[in-house]
Design a protein around this motif. Sequence first.
Motif, PDB file in Angstrom:
ATOM      1  N   VAL A 113      -2.982  -1.009   8.019  1.00 53.79           N
ATOM      2  CA  VAL A 113      -3.118  -0.068   6.905  1.00 53.79           C
ATOM      3  C   VAL A 113      -2.261  -0.545   5.742  1.00 53.79           C
ATOM      4  O   VAL A 113      -1.100  -0.903   5.917  1.00 53.79           O
ATOM      5  CB  VAL A 113      -2.661   1.352   7.316  1.00 53.79           C
ATOM      6  CG1 VAL A 113      -2.828   2.322   6.152  1.00 53.79           C
ATOM      7  CG2 VAL A 113      -3.432   1.838   8.533  1.00 53.79           C
ATOM      8  N   VAL A 114      -2.850  -0.558   4.579  1.00 49.89           N
ATOM      9  CA  VAL A 114      -2.114  -0.935   3.369  1.00 49.89           C
ATOM     10  C   VAL A 114      -2.112   0.257   2.427  1.00 49.89           C
ATOM     11  O   VAL A 114      -3.118   0.950   2.281  1.00 49.89           O
ATOM     12  CB  VAL A 114      -2.789  -2.150   2.683  1.00 49.89           C
ATOM     13  CG1 VAL A 114      -2.205  -2.400   1.303  1.00 49.89           C
ATOM     14  CG2 VAL A 114      -2.639  -3.388   3.558  1.00 49.89           C
ATOM     15  N   ILE A 115      -0.967   0.522   1.821  1.00 47.34           N
ATOM     16  CA  ILE A 115      -0.854   1.656   0.910  1.00 47.34           C
ATOM     17  C   ILE A 115      -0.856   1.156  -0.524  1.00 47.34           C
ATOM     18  O   ILE A 115      -0.297   0.103  -0.827  1.00 47.34           O
ATOM     19  CB  ILE A 115       0.478   2.420   1.150  1.00 47.34           C
ATOM     20  CG1 ILE A 115       0.664   2.726   2.637  1.00 47.34           C
ATOM     21  CG2 ILE A 115       0.552   3.684   0.316  1.00 47.34           C
ATOM     22  CD1 ILE A 115      -0.085   3.909   3.152  1.00 47.34           C
ATOM     23  N   GLU A 130       7.982   1.703   7.342  1.00 44.82           N
ATOM     24  CA  GLU A 130       8.547   2.144   8.619  1.00 44.82           C
ATOM     25  C   GLU A 130       7.529   2.851   9.487  1.00 44.82           C
ATOM     26  O   GLU A 130       7.587   2.803  10.712  1.00 44.82           O
ATOM     27  CB  GLU A 130       9.734   3.077   8.380  1.00 44.82           C
ATOM     28  CG  GLU A 130      11.041   2.322   8.189  1.00 44.82           C
ATOM     29  CD  GLU A 130      12.056   3.162   7.427  1.00 44.82           C
ATOM     30  OE1 GLU A 130      11.977   4.396   7.548  1.00 44.82           O
ATOM     31  OE2 GLU A 130      12.894   2.573   6.725  1.00 44.82           O
ATOM     32  N   GLU A 131       6.589   3.491   8.825  1.00 41.53           N
ATOM     33  CA  GLU A 131       5.566   4.200   9.564  1.00 41.53           C
ATOM     34  C   GLU A 131       4.498   3.236  10.077  1.00 41.53           C
ATOM     35  O   GLU A 131       3.572   3.641  10.779  1.00 41.53           O
ATOM     36  CB  GLU A 131       4.935   5.268   8.658  1.00 41.53           C
ATOM     37  CG  GLU A 131       4.247   6.393   9.373  1.00 41.53           C
ATOM     38  CD  GLU A 131       5.155   7.170  10.296  1.00 41.53           C
ATOM     39  OE1 GLU A 131       6.305   7.461   9.903  1.00 41.53           O
ATOM     40  OE2 GLU A 131       4.731   7.488  11.421  1.00 41.53           O
ATOM     41  N   GLY A 132       4.597   1.977   9.703  1.00 42.27           N
ATOM     42  CA  GLY A 132       3.678   0.986  10.232  1.00 42.27           C
ATOM     43  C   GLY A 132       2.685   0.394   9.246  1.00 42.27           C
ATOM     44  O   GLY A 132       1.782  -0.331   9.640  1.00 42.27           O
ATOM     45  N   ALA A 133       2.859   0.708   7.981  1.00 41.47           N
ATOM     46  CA  ALA A 133       1.960   0.095   6.998  1.00 41.47           C
ATOM     47  C   ALA A 133       2.256  -1.403   6.907  1.00 41.47           C
ATOM     48  O   ALA A 133       3.401  -1.827   7.033  1.00 41.47           O
ATOM     49  CB  ALA A 133       2.157   0.743   5.629  1.00 41.47           C
ATOM     50  N   GLU A 134       1.199  -2.156   6.708  1.00 44.75           N
ATOM     51  CA  GLU A 134       1.372  -3.604   6.623  1.00 44.75           C
ATOM     52  C   GLU A 134       1.982  -4.013   5.292  1.00 44.75           C
ATOM     53  O   GLU A 134       2.723  -4.973   5.213  1.00 44.75           O
ATOM     54  CB  GLU A 134       0.007  -4.296   6.739  1.00 44.75           C
ATOM     55  CG  GLU A 134      -0.672  -4.138   8.071  1.00 44.75           C
ATOM     56  CD  GLU A 134       0.106  -4.801   9.183  1.00 44.75           C
ATOM     57  OE1 GLU A 134       0.127  -4.243  10.291  1.00 44.75           O
ATOM     58  OE2 GLU A 134       0.724  -5.848   8.947  1.00 44.75           O
ATOM     59  N   ASP A 135       1.587  -3.322   4.251  1.00 45.34           N
ATOM     60  CA  ASP A 135       2.026  -3.721   2.926  1.00 45.34           C
ATOM     61  C   ASP A 135       1.856  -2.547   1.977  1.00 45.34           C
ATOM     62  O   ASP A 135       1.256  -1.526   2.329  1.00 45.34           O
ATOM     63  CB  ASP A 135       1.197  -4.923   2.451  1.00 45.34           C
ATOM     64  CG  ASP A 135       1.950  -5.803   1.469  1.00 45.34           C
ATOM     65  OD1 ASP A 135       1.602  -6.989   1.345  1.00 45.34           O
ATOM     66  OD2 ASP A 135       2.884  -5.297   0.806  1.00 45.34           O
ATOM     67  N   PHE A 136       2.414  -2.710   0.809  1.00 43.14           N
ATOM     68  CA  PHE A 136       2.391  -1.643  -0.179  1.00 43.14           C
ATOM     69  C   PHE A 136       2.073  -2.286  -1.514  1.00 43.14           C
ATOM     70  O   PHE A 136       2.839  -3.125  -2.002  1.00 43.14           O
ATOM     71  CB  PHE A 136       3.782  -0.995  -0.206  1.00 43.14           C
ATOM     72  CG  PHE A 136       3.869   0.253  -1.029  1.00 43.14           C
ATOM     73  CD1 PHE A 136       3.951   0.194  -2.411  1.00 43.14           C
ATOM     74  CD2 PHE A 136       3.895   1.494  -0.414  1.00 43.14           C
ATOM     75  CE1 PHE A 136       4.047   1.351  -3.177  1.00 43.14           C
ATOM     76  CE2 PHE A 136       3.999   2.666  -1.173  1.00 43.14           C
ATOM     77  CZ  PHE A 136       4.083   2.590  -2.547  1.00 43.14           C
ATOM     78  N   PHE A 137       0.939  -1.934  -2.092  1.00 44.70           N
ATOM     79  CA  PHE A 137       0.554  -2.529  -3.370  1.00 44.70           C
ATOM     80  C   PHE A 137       0.839  -1.554  -4.492  1.00 44.70           C
ATOM     81  O   PHE A 137       0.436  -0.401  -4.445  1.00 44.70           O
ATOM     82  CB  PHE A 137      -0.952  -2.832  -3.398  1.00 44.70           C
ATOM     83  CG  PHE A 137      -1.403  -3.881  -2.424  1.00 44.70           C
ATOM     84  CD1 PHE A 137      -2.746  -3.975  -2.078  1.00 44.70           C
ATOM     85  CD2 PHE A 137      -0.519  -4.782  -1.859  1.00 44.70           C
ATOM     86  CE1 PHE A 137      -3.184  -4.942  -1.192  1.00 44.70           C
ATOM     87  CE2 PHE A 137      -0.945  -5.756  -0.965  1.00 44.70           C
ATOM     88  CZ  PHE A 137      -2.291  -5.833  -0.621  1.00 44.70           C
ATOM     89  N   VAL A 138       1.516  -2.038  -5.529  1.00 43.09           N
ATOM     90  CA  VAL A 138       1.720  -1.190  -6.693  1.00 43.09           C
ATOM     91  C   VAL A 138       0.492  -1.321  -7.581  1.00 43.09           C
ATOM     92  O   VAL A 138       0.024  -2.421  -7.861  1.00 43.09           O
ATOM     93  CB  VAL A 138       3.002  -1.610  -7.451  1.00 43.09           C
ATOM     94  CG1 VAL A 138       3.175  -0.763  -8.699  1.00 43.09           C
ATOM     95  CG2 VAL A 138       4.215  -1.459  -6.544  1.00 43.09           C
TER      96      VAL A 138
END
Lengths: 230, 151
Positions: A113-115, A130-138
């Motif tokens: 999952v990517v946020i 921390e919840e397990g997301a692979e990455d975070f895109f701004v």
Amino acid sequence: MERNVFVSRRRIDGFDVSPSDSAEAHVLAVDDSLVDRKFIEQLLKISSFKVTAVDSGRRALQFLGLDEEKSSSVGFDGLKVDLIITDYCMPGMTGYELLKKIKESSNFREIPVVIMSSENVIARIDRCLEEGAEDFFVKPVKLSDVKRLKDYMMREVRFGTTNSGGTNKRKLQESCDLTSSEPSISSLSSSSSDSPSRSPISPSSAPSSIPTPLDSPVRRLKMTNTGGLI
Amino acid sequence: MDSVVQLQKQLVDYIASLFHEGFLDEQFNQLQQLQDESNPDFVVEVVSLFFEDSERLLNELAKALEQKTIDFRKVDAHVHQFKGSSSSIGAHRVQKVCIAFRNYCEEQNVEGCLKCLQQVKHEYSLVRNKLETLFQLEKQIIAAGGSLPAT
């Protein structure tokens, strides 16, 4: 014997051959904004992903076949989802809540999952990772961000989410499934999903026994955003 | 043939000026890069969605700010959406006003919000006109048998 349920064509290919082809990979995109949905859909299509775009976390769960309470049985066939990319700020269910629901589900917790978020807030990024997301895109998301998605899928394959166990799978078996010889999906009921088991199998959590390569996107991301601290 | 070349130059110059004047930013380039043979109308489509979405948001904002008791969280939610969509298509000046607008929402400053509403309406109509002109130019080029200059 091959099991259709969790071995897709792409994964067979990716497992045996060079994992550079994501033409079969199916991404579920979640965003309440019409403009952003159209945008991310095109970004994904042009990067050779199959896309399903929905406008809420609720719909995403419905699409996955993950109803609120009842555990999903084998039949979530049709189009397998290989990755979920979701907006953070959405009315109703936030992207974070959706992430949690997915990671709490024994059937779907392995889907990366990517946020995405327009707000570059460290605390928020950390929470998601921390919840397990692979990455975070701004946002606005760039083509180069989407190209990175292929890495997450390939990594899933390398870590052996198909039948025969990588360390990943063994951990999962120990913690929540002692009966079935099938590592993931199908027969596990959601009631057997226990939160502690989430972290050991998630490649994105730092203190796991699975070595995360130093230049992994998650590490890179953390370093860029927190100024060197992990 | 000559006129096609002229039109193409006009288009290139026009787009350059839009960037120069801050109407559009790099994100608009990203949009153009996503357009290809299998999705030849992508930019027009996504920008049209932006227009629709913006009209809706402007209506909602006007309504919300007309209330006797203003619900600033609601106003902020709309501005947040507007900021997001304008940022996604590269409508730079609209996005900037939205940022200021959100600050006024946070301060619960009615006058500031009303001022920003006027500003954002203004900037939106400006960029809308510019983009429509741009699309018109593109149509003319294609109609004259030319192709769109690569971005």
